[in-house]
Write a protein that holds these residues in place. Structure first.
Motif, mmCIF file in Angstrom:
data_model
loop_
_atom_site.group_PDB
_atom_site.id
_atom_site.type_symbol
_atom_site.label_atom_id
_atom_site.label_comp_id
_atom_site.label_asym_id
_atom_site.label_seq_id
_atom_site.Cartn_x
_atom_site.Cartn_y
_atom_site.Cartn_z
ATOM 1 N N VAL A 1 4.166 8.656 4.296
ATOM 2 C CA VAL A 1 3.388 9.901 4.292
ATOM 3 C C VAL A 1 4.297 11.089 4.603
ATOM 4 N N ALA A 2 5.199 10.916 5.572
ATOM 5 C CA ALA A 2 6.135 11.997 5.901
ATOM 6 C C ALA A 2 7.026 12.309 4.696
ATOM 7 N N ARG A 3 7.473 11.278 4.009
ATOM 8 C CA ARG A 3 8.320 11.465 2.824
ATOM 9 C C ARG A 3 7.556 12.204 1.721
ATOM 10 N N ILE A 4 6.291 11.841 1.531
ATOM 11 C CA ILE A 4 5.469 12.502 0.506
ATOM 12 C C ILE A 4 5.314 13.988 0.828
ATOM 13 N N LEU A 5 5.111 14.309 2.104
ATOM 14 C CA LEU A 5 4.986 15.717 2.495
ATOM 15 C C LEU A 5 6.245 16.494 2.131
ATOM 16 N N CYS A 6 7.402 15.918 2.458
ATOM 17 C CA CYS A 6 8.670 16.585 2.143
ATOM 18 C C CYS A 6 8.814 16.790 0.642
ATOM 19 N N ALA B 1 12.537 15.983 7.514
ATOM 20 C CA ALA B 1 11.845 14.740 7.875
ATOM 21 C C ALA B 1 11.287 14.795 9.293
ATOM 22 N N PRO B 2 12.046 15.266 10.305
ATOM 23 C CA PRO B 2 11.466 15.373 11.654
ATOM 24 C C PRO B 2 10.263 16.321 11.694
ATOM 25 N N GLN B 3 10.328 17.417 10.930
ATOM 26 C CA GLN B 3 9.190 18.340 10.902
ATOM 27 C C GLN B 3 7.971 17.690 10.249
ATOM 28 N N ALA B 4 8.187 16.890 9.219
ATOM 29 C CA ALA B 4 7.068 16.187 8.572
ATOM 30 C C ALA B 4 6.405 15.227 9.551
ATOM 31 N N LEU B 5 7.207 14.539 10.355
ATOM 32 C CA LEU B 5 6.638 13.634 11.362
ATOM 33 C C LEU B 5 5.854 14.415 12.405
ATOM 34 N N GLN B 6 6.324 15.629 12.725
ATOM 35 C CA GLN B 6 5.580 16.484 13.656
ATOM 36 C C GLN B 6 4.244 16.917 13.054
ATOM 37 N N VAL B 7 4.229 17.179 11.757
ATOM 38 C CA VAL B 7 2.972 17.530 11.087
ATOM 39 C C VAL B 7 1.970 16.386 11.244
ATOM 40 N N LEU B 8 2.437 15.151 11.088
ATOM 41 C CA LEU B 8 1.547 14.002 11.246
ATOM 42 C C LEU B 8 0.986 13.933 12.665
ATOM 43 N N VAL C 1 0.823 -1.212 0.000
ATOM 44 C CA VAL C 1 0.000 0.000 0.000
ATOM 45 C C VAL C 1 0.856 1.261 0.000
ATOM 46 N N GLN C 2 2.021 1.230 0.641
ATOM 47 C CA GLN C 2 2.874 2.419 0.640
ATOM 48 C C GLN C 2 3.429 2.696 -0.758
ATOM 49 N N ASP C 3 3.568 1.635 -1.582
ATOM 50 C CA ASP C 3 3.990 1.851 -2.970
ATOM 51 C C ASP C 3 2.904 2.596 -3.747
ATOM 52 N N ALA C 4 1.646 2.228 -3.509
ATOM 53 C CA ALA C 4 0.532 2.910 -4.172
ATOM 54 C C ALA C 4 0.454 4.369 -3.743
ATOM 55 N N LEU C 5 0.759 4.644 -2.466
ATOM 56 C CA LEU C 5 0.784 6.036 -2.002
ATOM 57 C C LEU C 5 1.831 6.839 -2.759
ATOM 58 N N LEU C 6 3.043 6.280 -2.862
ATOM 59 C CA LEU C 6 4.116 6.993 -3.553
ATOM 60 C C LEU C 6 3.793 7.205 -5.024
ATOM 61 N N ALA C 7 3.155 6.211 -5.633
ATOM 62 C CA ALA C 7 2.815 6.330 -7.051
ATOM 63 C C ALA C 7 1.788 7.428 -7.296
ATOM 64 N N ASN C 8 1.044 7.793 -6.266
ATOM 65 C CA ASN C 8 0.004 8.825 -6.390
ATOM 66 C C ASN C 8 0.243 9.947 -5.376
ATOM 67 N N GLN C 9 1.497 10.253 -5.133
ATOM 68 C CA GLN C 9 1.832 11.149 -4.025
ATOM 69 C C GLN C 9 1.317 12.568 -4.220
ATOM 70 N N ASN C 10 1.307 13.074 -5.436
ATOM 71 C CA ASN C 10 0.826 14.444 -5.636
ATOM 72 C C ASN C 10 -0.662 14.558 -5.323
ATOM 73 N N GLU C 11 -1.437 13.595 -5.814
ATOM 74 C CA GLU C 11 -2.870 13.622 -5.536
ATOM 75 C C GLU C 11 -3.127 13.472 -4.036
ATOM 76 N N PHE C 12 -2.373 12.565 -3.398
ATOM 77 C CA PHE C 12 -2.534 12.365 -1.959
ATOM 78 C C PHE C 12 -2.221 13.656 -1.196
ATOM 79 N N ALA C 13 -1.102 14.291 -1.523
ATOM 80 C CA ALA C 13 -0.705 15.513 -0.822
ATOM 81 C C ALA C 13 -1.714 16.634 -1.031
ATOM 82 N N GLU C 14 -2.234 16.747 -2.239
ATOM 83 C CA GLU C 14 -3.240 17.781 -2.494
ATOM 84 C C GLU C 14 -4.501 17.547 -1.680
ATOM 85 N N LEU C 15 -4.904 16.293 -1.547
ATOM 86 C CA LEU C 15 -6.084 15.984 -0.732
ATOM 87 C C LEU C 15 -5.850 16.367 0.728
#
Length: 732
Positions: free
Chosen positions: A672-677, A710-717, A633-647
């Motif tokens: 998810v943290a990686r996608i945010l970055c 990366a630490p800031q992205a984890l804080q966002v989560l 499932v994390q591969d599917a997230l990365l493959a659609n990371q722009n759409e996920f981040a926009e949502l």
């Protein structure tokens, strides 16, 4: 640190425990405190009204963390009153001095979150610590933190609380105990040189004088060769004194159903502050195997029929809720254990009452009922203590006192020592039952009441409801937990070469449910709704909200179960509000599309009816006729990371994750943290608002930065989690 004139006459030991570990550790500390002369009490946090929490001045907390940093169920009400008190009065607990021991697992996000949150809220309400906080990690071995923390507690506690009676006498008793403990260690050290460690001793699968049922006993593979090179051992846990006595009557207990506890009527008639949590009997109405026979895992779907007497839950549950099942220990395991303890079948079924040895020391909480109501040893072993829990050092240390053979005793002492840490970890990693442990040390025959008080309580097992309200049925989907471990056997004989042994393991609840579901009659089991403390509920839709929050659901394997309830609920809402246009995206994963694609027809029906806007199905081994969105499932997230981040960043979407914590849960969190970055690097306008939303930190934050670390992205989560926009239901 507390002022010098702050000396209390009473110490409260309070616990919050999901599996029983925190409860057992808290009880051991409480018991030792009483033996040292402190005036102490011991309670679960949710009994705050009974022990007058707001009036307490000196408290030792032992709290665990469950799921995605959530507090245990038996502290849910306590957290509500704590939040209410601290919000209304910033000095509500200025009179309080406390110490916290937290239990957690670094394989999960939000490590020891319950302890961290408790510490923060108490501090913000004016309370002060009198002893350093301890955070124990089950991933590396909780004893590494728990034991030193307890050892250091007493000096700090003596500064804020006094002992009852003559302090000199109390010190004398402690000195005598220390001498006795040192004598044990010295004797063990002397015995190490005398032991003849042979090849057969490396795989501890020995024959006892009482032969249990062979199919229930599994060998332990323990390497005791380091004992031969160990001149002395240190840091052996002090053995706790027995606390209960068993008094038998000549009459046997009345026959009762084997499918729910004999004291179920007492639980059903209880009156919790939230009536919807009252236990009740439900009927197993039907069962379906969801996976193909050749699938790696066997997954069942069971329908539980709710009786009319369970009206207290009618209208009080939603899709996303979970419930507890009161499951017993495996009956053949209990019978084999009774044989091993040399207890006859007639004695095992006689009425027995457990009473306190020392009037000042309460029985463990899960044994309280047996001081007022008699039961049988058999029923207590079946329903009240966990025979499959990971063995802890206090149990092994106490068992050493009941060995008739010196070799068994010294090996148990070695396992409990600092030098035997690797052997202890090897034992725990093999997940033995208490019967397996006793069989590995055949001369050890503890009194059954001593074993009962040392074992943790048997906690109910929790399962997500995979349907929406509408009818009197709860559906659950689960994997039947039965597996084998391959263990390497050490040998001093090079000619024998490498050897291995296979051992079988089984879960407590799921094999039992499968067995019940296969019977002709429709059995009843005891269940209770769990409090949904992490807001794992679907945002509702209505005519007033034509475009409700988008919903993203990640649930591989049986983690998809609550999302089937979400989709049912959303389908019902769309019938009532057809003009609404909610966005629903499901990311599902399994090994093989032809063998273990759970709820395939249900999911496809929701796609066809436009309830499910988007489906990303991932298959790690075989996609069959389907197009795989990725291996995981994390591969599917990365493959659609722009759409996920926009949502998430532009449309205020809610992200739900359900499933395994150590593997999938951690990987999805990191992804998810990686996608945010990645996204904000291309859209730096989001950096400033994200950083402004972070909690205050001692580290400087550059609001003009163009990237997110990366630490800031984890804080966002974590911020999203606190806002119920990132909601997880994870399990081990």
């Amino acid at each position: 640190m507390p002022s010098s004139d702050f000396v209390d006459s009473h110490v409260a030991f309070l616990y919050a425990s999901q599996t029983g570990n925190a409860e057992s550790i808290c009880y051991n500390i409480y018991e030792t405190a009483v033996q040292r002369g402190f005036n102490a009490t011991y309670n679960v946090l949710d009994d705050y009204a009974k022990f007058g929490f707001s009036e307490l001045r000196t408290i030792v907390f032992v709290v665990s963390t469950t799921g995605d940093g959530d507090p245990p169920d038996n502290s849910a009400r306590f957290w509500r009153i704590l939040r209410k008190a601290t919000r209304s009065d910033k000095h509500a607990y200025a009179h309080l001095r406390y110490a916290i021991l937290g239990l957690g697992d670094t394989n999960y996000s939000n490590f020891c979150n319950t302890a961290q949150r408790l510490d923060k809220q108490l501090e913000e309400a004016g309370a002060r610590t009198f002893y350093k906080k301890g955070l124990a990690d089950d991933a590396t071995g909780m004893e590494e933190v728990v034991e030193p923390w307890i050892d250091g507690l007493w000096a700090a506690l003596s500064q804020v609380a006094k002992c009852k009676g003559d302090s000199d006498a109390a010190e004398t008793v402690e000195a005598e105990k220390d001498v006795e403990a040192e004598k044990d260690v010295e004797e063990a050290a002397e015995a190490l040189a005398e032991l003849n460690v042979e090849a057969a001793d490396n795989a501890t699968s020995t024959e006892g004088s009482v032969e249990p049922a062979p199919h229930e006993v599994q060998p332990l593979v323990l390497d005791f060769r380091p004992m031969a090179q160990t001149p002395s051992i240190t840091n052996v846990a002090r053995v706790t004194a027995p606390v209960c006595t068993a008094t038998y009557e000549d009459t046997p207990v009345e026959p009762h159903s084997p499918d729910f506890p004999p004291w179920s009527a007492e639980l059903i008639s209880s009156h919790p502050s939230d009536p919807s949590l009252t236990p009740f009997l439900a009927t197993i109405a039907s069962s379906t195997q969801m996976t193909a026979p050749e699938a790696l895992k066997r997954t069942l779907l069971i329908d539980l029929e709710l009786p009319s007497s369970a009206s207290h839950v009618d209208g009080q549950w939603r899709a996303g809720d979970a419930f507890n099942i009161y499951a017993p220990n495996h009956a053949p395991l209990v019978r084999a254990l009774l044989d091993r303890l040399q207890i006859s079948n007639s004695d095992a079924h006689k009425h027995v009452r457990l009473t306190k040895r020392n009037p000042s020391i309460e029985l463990p909480a899960h044994l309280h009922r047996f001081s007022n109501t008699s039961s049988s040893i058999y029923d207590i072993l079946v329903w009240s203590v966990d025979l499959c829990a990971h063995p802890r050092k206090p149990l092994l240390r106490a068992l050493a006192e009941y060995c008739n053979e010196k070799a068994d005793r010294e090996r148990l002492l070695f396992i409990c020592s600092r030098q035997g840490l690797k052997t202890f970890e090897a034992l725990r990693n093999q997940t033995p039952t208490v019967l397996d442990v006793l069989h590995a040390f055949p001369s050890c025959v503890p009194p059954v009441e001593r074993l009962i008080e040392l074992l943790p309580p048997l906690a109910p097992r929790s399962y997500s409801i995979c349907n929406a309200p509408g009818g009197n049925v709860w559906k659950i989907a689960f994997n039947v937990v039965e597996y084998e471990l391959t263990l390497d056997v050490f040998s001093l004989d090079e000619e024998k070469g490498a050897q291995s042994v296979r051992v079988s393991r089984r879960g407590v609840c799921t094999p039992w449910l499968e067995q019940l579901a296969q019977t002709q009659e429709k059995p009843q089991i005891l269940v209770a709704k769990r409090p949904n403390i992490n807001a794992f509920h679907l945002p509702t839709t209505s005519d007033l909200k034509p475009d409700p929050q988008p919903v993203i659901m990640i649930g591989p394997g049986t983690g998809v179960a609550p999302f089937i309830g979400f989709l049912e609920q959303r389908a019902h809402e769309l019938q009532l509000h057809p003009q609404s246009n909610p966005f629903m995206w499901l990311l599902f994963g399994c090994r093989d599309a032809t063998l273990d694609y759970l709820f395939k027809s249900d999911i496809q029906a929701h796609v066809d009816s436009n309830v499910l806007t988007r489906l990303s199905a991932c298959f790690s081994r075989n996609a069959g006729s389907f197009t795989s969105a990725g291996k995981y499932v994390q591969d599917a997230l990365l493959a659609n990371q722009n759409e996920f981040a926009e949502l998430m960043l532009q449309k205020n979407a809610v992200l739900f994750v359900c499933g395994d914590a150590k593997g999938m849960g951690k990987d999805v969190n990191d992804t998810v943290a990686r996608i945010l970055c990645n996204y904000v690097e291309q859209h730096p306008e989001f950096v400033r608002p994200l950083l402004q939303a972070l909690p205050e930190s001692k580290l400087p934050v550059d609001l003009e930065a163009k990237v997110l670390t990366a630490p800031q992205a984890l804080q966002v989560l974590m911020v999203w989690s606190s806002e119920n926009r990132y909601v997880r239901d994870l399990w081990a």
